[in-house]
Design an enzyme around this catalytic site. Structure first.
Site, PDB file in Angstrom:
ATOM      1  N   ASP A   7      -9.883   4.216   4.749  1.00 24.70           N
ATOM      2  CA  ASP A   7      -9.993   2.766   4.587  1.00 24.70           C
ATOM      3  C   ASP A   7     -11.417   2.284   4.922  1.00 24.70           C
ATOM      4  OD1 ASP A   7      -8.784   0.351   3.893  1.00 24.70           O
ATOM      5  OD2 ASP A   7      -8.290  -0.148   5.973  1.00 24.70           O
ATOM      6  N   GLN A  17      -3.556  -1.322   9.798  1.00 20.06           N
ATOM      7  CA  GLN A  17      -3.573  -2.637   9.164  1.00 20.06           C
ATOM      8  C   GLN A  17      -4.233  -3.667  10.072  1.00 20.06           C
ATOM      9  OE1 GLN A  17      -2.689  -3.452   5.955  1.00 20.06           O
ATOM     10  NE2 GLN A  17      -3.471  -5.499   6.414  1.00 20.06           N
ATOM     11  N   LYS A  74       0.832  -1.201   0.000  1.00 23.52           N
ATOM     12  CA  LYS A  74       0.000   0.000   0.000  1.00 23.52           C
ATOM     13  C   LYS A  74       0.871   1.258   0.000  1.00 23.52           C
ATOM     14  CE  LYS A  74      -3.720  -2.527   2.302  1.00 23.52           C
ATOM     15  NZ  LYS A  74      -4.335  -2.885   3.599  1.00 23.52           N
TER      16      LYS A  74
END
Lengths: 283, 283
Positions: free
Chosen positions: A120, A97, A53
């Site tokens: 996200d 994450q 990412k």
């Protein structure tokens, strides 16, 4: 019957090409979009994902601030880290994450992310807004699935979509997005008793279950569109591709399907957030 | 086959009996639970609903602050009214009667309600938290449906629930609550093409569509549980009761089904909020 392989790399390229221009334009105005990624612990897959990412950001000119916390980090410390990023005007997006080590209250950490930086799409507020049709940053994989559907002009309105999986970042939000586009939506999961029978009714199948080759070929109706959001060890999707290919009218491969578009949605949301930050009077 | 009429009045009485004790206990500690209701304009049905809710509060000792704004009220003025109630520590719950006149941005007004006082469950944040399994005050009609199911020990886990309707305060949250209890959930709506066929598969049918006698008897599987959240002019539900009764194993009447429990959930949430307010350090 025409058979379409839904090419995620193509869709991702189209998105990132536009983003590059937007990043250039932002930079000319003195703003460098910046995504902060937080990795807790040293799970090798998570490390790989975060790295991917971060690299994807940098390839199109988005700055990537990579924060790596030791695996024994407490929830409190993680919350403080997030709060600092919330308050930092040079950070436009925050990605924590998943999964974090089990001693951490992951939900609490997700919820601590400022909705304006939740690129996200992990907060419950972001999910609620998405489900109510005015979300800014839907969770990236669901957003990617919708982008693929849009790119290939797949008709959703009035279709029966069956989503297998109900996680907060995948099954639930993709169900919500499909419903908002006027699909009739069935959400299935581990307690569903007659899964093959239900999948058999689907015009659109979204596999979001996290089990390799789980969706069988004979579960799929002739002409169904299959979107495989699974990504299991060894580059294997949730869908038994070879078997499902036969009946499908369109299908995403793994790899090269939903995955690349997911990353491009994260980049897009980060650029969106950077652009929005310019219009916020308080900054 | 045993046939059960799901008696909402009975369930409501059980809930309000407990609430009376909790209100007495709160009052002995110097707290009177208070629900503020806001009515904008003079729609007769809305006036009746707000009155009913206020009266129900008072019957169990909850204070009811009734705010009635003229129909030409602007969004800005309504937002100011809500903000004042948000900041008033003597108010524990805020209910904005739906629908408001069409020139008002209703969603914006709903969203302005402090999540801690959103006892009617209308905010997107409240919905998101409910869908993620940690909501405090789910929307009252969905909460009522779940209470009825619980009271009558109706098995949800692994069952197929079909919800007809997808409004933010009914179809969407009841779908979310049923999913969280491990039902396989199909959400249908006006664009659903094969509704009778889908309803026919349901173990649990939730009618939340707002059309009198819409759900037909021959749509219903033998043994299905039917929950009718419809409340149309003339005390008529969304379900053709007489026809559906035949196949159902359990069914809510209209009136006397979901309606009374909905009001008791509003009261319960208000008492919950009053109790919580005592533990908030900032008060």
């Amino acid at each position: 019957m025409e058979k379409v392989i839904l090419d995620g790399k193509l869709v991702a390229k189209k998105i990132t090409d536009t983003l590059k221009e937007r990043v250039t334009s932002l930079k000319s105005k003195g703003i460098t979009p910046c995504l902060a990624t937080i990795l807790v612990g040293d799970d090798p897959s998570s490390e790989t994902y975060v790295k991917m990412k971060g690299n994807a950001c940098e390839r199109i000119g988005i700055q990537s601030l990579r924060i790596h916390l030791p695996k024994e980090t407490e929830t409190k410390k993680l919350l403080e880290t997030i709060e600092k990023l919330n308050l930092d005007p040079s950070i436009h997006g925050i990605l924590l994450q998943h999964p974090v080590p089990s001693h951490i209250d992951e939900r609490k950490a997700f919820e601590a992310i400022d909705i304006k930086k939740d690129v996200d799409g992990v907060t419950s507020t972001g999910y609620g807004q998405t489900a109510f049709g005015f979300g800014t940053y839907p969770s990236c994989t669901p957003a990617a699935i919708m982008e693929i559907i849009k790119h290939y002009n797949i008709h959703i309105d009035g279709k029966h979509a069956v989503v297998i999986g109900r996680s907060p970042i995948l099954g639930k939000p993709v169900s919500a997005l499909l419903l908002n586009e006027n699909a009739t939506v069935t959400t299935c999961h581990s307690h569903t008793t007659n899964l093959p029978e239900i999948v058999k009714q689907a015009d659109i199948v979204v596999a979001a279950v996290g089990k390799p080759n789980f969706i069988q070929g004979d579960w799929v109706k002739k002409g169904a569109v299959i979107l495989d959001a699974g990504y299991n060890k060894g580059n294997i999707g949730d869908v038994d591709y070879e078997a499902c290919y036969e009946n499908a009218s369109a299908i995403t491969p793994v790899p090269g399907g939903v995955g690349p578009v997911t990353i491009s949605m994260l980049l897009k949301h980060t650029v969106d957030a950077a652009e929005k930050s310019m219009n916020i009077p308080s900054l």
